[in-house]
Scaffold this motif. Sequence first.
Motif, PDB file in Angstrom:
ATOM      1  N   ASN A 218      50.748  37.398  22.058  1.00  0.00           N
ATOM      2  CA  ASN A 218      51.995  37.181  22.806  1.00  0.00           C
ATOM      3  C   ASN A 218      51.707  36.478  24.130  1.00  0.00           C
ATOM      4  N   PRO A 219      52.735  35.811  24.686  1.00  0.00           N
ATOM      5  CA  PRO A 219      52.550  35.103  25.971  1.00  0.00           C
ATOM      6  C   PRO A 219      52.499  36.064  27.155  1.00  0.00           C
ATOM      7  N   VAL A 220      51.394  36.753  27.290  1.00  0.00           N
ATOM      8  CA  VAL A 220      51.169  37.703  28.381  1.00  0.00           C
ATOM      9  C   VAL A 220      50.207  37.048  29.370  1.00  0.00           C
ATOM     10  N   GLY A 221      50.607  36.975  30.632  1.00  0.00           N
ATOM     11  CA  GLY A 221      49.780  36.351  31.654  1.00  0.00           C
ATOM     12  C   GLY A 221      48.834  37.334  32.311  1.00  0.00           C
ATOM     13  N   VAL A 222      47.701  36.822  32.776  1.00  0.00           N
ATOM     14  CA  VAL A 222      46.712  37.627  33.495  1.00  0.00           C
ATOM     15  C   VAL A 222      46.398  36.924  34.814  1.00  0.00           C
ATOM     16  N   PHE A 223      46.560  37.652  35.914  1.00  0.00           N
ATOM     17  CA  PHE A 223      46.355  37.094  37.249  1.00  0.00           C
ATOM     18  C   PHE A 223      45.494  38.081  38.036  1.00  0.00           C
ATOM     19  N   VAL A 224      44.270  37.686  38.355  1.00  0.00           N
ATOM     20  CA  VAL A 224      43.307  38.600  38.968  1.00  0.00           C
ATOM     21  C   VAL A 224      42.880  38.076  40.332  1.00  0.00           C
ATOM     22  N   GLY A 225      43.025  38.911  41.351  1.00  0.00           N
ATOM     23  CA  GLY A 225      42.502  38.604  42.677  1.00  0.00           C
ATOM     24  C   GLY A 225      41.089  39.155  42.801  1.00  0.00           C
ATOM     25  N   ILE A 226      40.132  38.269  43.023  1.00  0.00           N
ATOM     26  CA  ILE A 226      38.728  38.687  43.061  1.00  0.00           C
ATOM     27  C   ILE A 226      37.940  37.673  43.892  1.00  0.00           C
ATOM     28  N   THR A 227      37.023  38.158  44.703  1.00  0.00           N
ATOM     29  CA  THR A 227      36.193  37.260  45.513  1.00  0.00           C
ATOM     30  C   THR A 227      34.710  37.594  45.458  1.00  0.00           C
ATOM     31  N   SER A 228      34.372  38.853  45.289  1.00  0.00           N
ATOM     32  CA  SER A 228      32.987  39.283  45.434  1.00  0.00           C
ATOM     33  C   SER A 228      32.094  38.779  44.301  1.00  0.00           C
ATOM     34  N   VAL A 229      30.947  38.240  44.690  1.00  0.00           N
ATOM     35  CA  VAL A 229      29.908  37.859  43.722  1.00  0.00           C
ATOM     36  C   VAL A 229      28.627  38.641  44.027  1.00  0.00           C
ATOM     37  N   ASP A 230      28.798  39.849  44.532  1.00  0.00           N
ATOM     38  CA  ASP A 230      27.653  40.665  44.924  1.00  0.00           C
ATOM     39  C   ASP A 230      26.679  40.890  43.771  1.00  0.00           C
TER      40      ASP A 230
ATOM     41  N   ILE B 218      18.043  36.969  34.159  1.00  0.00           N
ATOM     42  CA  ILE B 218      19.173  36.123  33.777  1.00  0.00           C
ATOM     43  C   ILE B 218      19.079  35.837  32.275  1.00  0.00           C
ATOM     44  N   ASP B 219      20.025  36.407  31.527  1.00  0.00           N
ATOM     45  CA  ASP B 219      20.036  36.212  30.086  1.00  0.00           C
ATOM     46  C   ASP B 219      21.241  35.366  29.680  1.00  0.00           C
ATOM     47  N   SER B 220      21.531  35.303  28.405  1.00  0.00           N
ATOM     48  CA  SER B 220      22.613  34.445  27.915  1.00  0.00           C
ATOM     49  C   SER B 220      23.988  34.955  28.314  1.00  0.00           C
ATOM     50  N   PHE B 221      24.074  36.216  28.765  1.00  0.00           N
ATOM     51  CA  PHE B 221      25.366  36.787  29.132  1.00  0.00           C
ATOM     52  C   PHE B 221      25.618  36.744  30.645  1.00  0.00           C
ATOM     53  N   PHE B 222      24.645  36.250  31.403  1.00  0.00           N
ATOM     54  CA  PHE B 222      24.770  36.273  32.859  1.00  0.00           C
ATOM     55  C   PHE B 222      25.990  35.472  33.336  1.00  0.00           C
ATOM     56  N   GLY B 223      26.225  34.291  32.756  1.00  0.00           N
ATOM     57  CA  GLY B 223      27.327  33.447  33.201  1.00  0.00           C
ATOM     58  C   GLY B 223      28.674  34.110  33.015  1.00  0.00           C
ATOM     59  N   THR B 224      28.965  34.534  31.785  1.00  0.00           N
ATOM     60  CA  THR B 224      30.264  35.169  31.523  1.00  0.00           C
ATOM     61  C   THR B 224      30.360  36.537  32.175  1.00  0.00           C
ATOM     62  N   GLY B 225      29.216  37.153  32.437  1.00  0.00           N
ATOM     63  CA  GLY B 225      29.241  38.473  33.058  1.00  0.00           C
ATOM     64  C   GLY B 225      29.498  38.442  34.543  1.00  0.00           C
ATOM     65  N   ASN B 226      29.347  37.259  35.166  1.00  0.00           N
ATOM     66  CA  ASN B 226      29.456  37.202  36.620  1.00  0.00           C
ATOM     67  C   ASN B 226      30.397  36.125  37.155  1.00  0.00           C
ATOM     68  N   ALA B 227      30.821  35.190  36.323  1.00  0.00           N
ATOM     69  CA  ALA B 227      31.756  34.167  36.792  1.00  0.00           C
ATOM     70  C   ALA B 227      33.099  34.812  37.149  1.00  0.00           C
ATOM     71  N   LEU B 228      33.679  34.413  38.291  1.00  0.00           N
ATOM     72  CA  LEU B 228      34.975  34.966  38.682  1.00  0.00           C
ATOM     73  C   LEU B 228      36.045  34.627  37.650  1.00  0.00           C
TER      74      LEU B 228
END
Length: 347
Positions: A29-41, A54-64
């Motif tokens: 369904n057309p459900v929107g997701v809007f997330v406020g996030i800044t920290s890359v700690d 750093i493994d193959s999941f690092f990018g998707t695990g940490n990208a905002l």
Amino acid sequence: MDPQQRLLLEVTWEALENANLPPNNLADNPVGVFVGITSVDNAITVYNSSYDQIDSFFGTGNALSAAAGRLSYFFNLRGPCLSIDAACASSLVAVHQAIRSLRNRECELALVAGVNLILNPAITINLSQSGMLSPDGRCKTFDASANGYGRGEGCGVLVLKTLSEAQKKGDRILAILRGSAVNHNGAAAGLTVPSGPAQQELLRQAIADARITPEDVGYIEAHGTGTSLGDPIEMNAIASVYGKRSQPLYVGSVKTNIGHLEAAAGMAGIIKTILVLQQGEIPAHLHFQTPNPLINWQDNAIKIPTQTIPWPNNNKTPMAGVSFLRFFGNKCPYNCGKSTGDKDNRN
């Protein structure tokens, strides 16, 4: 994976449970997701430890971007999906964008979130060097002793629909978001210097978008970080727009209770405001002993609640506002104390 992403999954599930919406019913369904996030700690911590982690999941695990994307992926949602970094205003900008998306029928339901976790000392050191943090860790908002803020952590999620759709479905409605506004000061005295006139303009834009008058609003949840520069600018802007009235306008800040949640600060403020309207009580604003002398207290009807008070019984529909003058940066270039501010405003 950044723990902020796990926290978003958990709290979004809880929000859907609270809204009595089975997640499976939202799939495709057309459900929107809007997330406020800044920290890359979390990413900083991994970078500083060893590249071997750093493994193959690092990018998707940490990208905002993946913080919002993972929600859409997990729940199989087809609406707009945005991670928004607007510093302390991030989650309120997310609310603003969700409102516009619902009005434009880009989505039929919106999940709006703010999240902030402190997982690395780097930003705390930076804020300390900038003179932003209070030595005792308390936000003494609007008080003469205000000397910075204390950092806080948290996550909050709102489930939004248009009023007509919520009424048609028989949903439990906690509050109605009547209007919102976003602006920026543009070129001012400095990159990190807030602007009172821009804040006043924003307040008026939000009032116009909500189609109400200043007199209709009984309570304002302020940004109120507890800085000697930012507090007077924000409060004097509020007083200029709302202060001339027959009934008192109560102003408080949840930061005196839980600290400054940074990217999630606006979400904390809006959830507090919803509870104020629900419970019919305005909670005490803490650490307020001596009013800040740089704030014009005499020529307006603004009051700071130092104890819990009942919502004024003035036979009006209870209405409240959430105001965010975003503060983040380094010292004021003028002789105006230790506090700082950048110049993005959110209501």
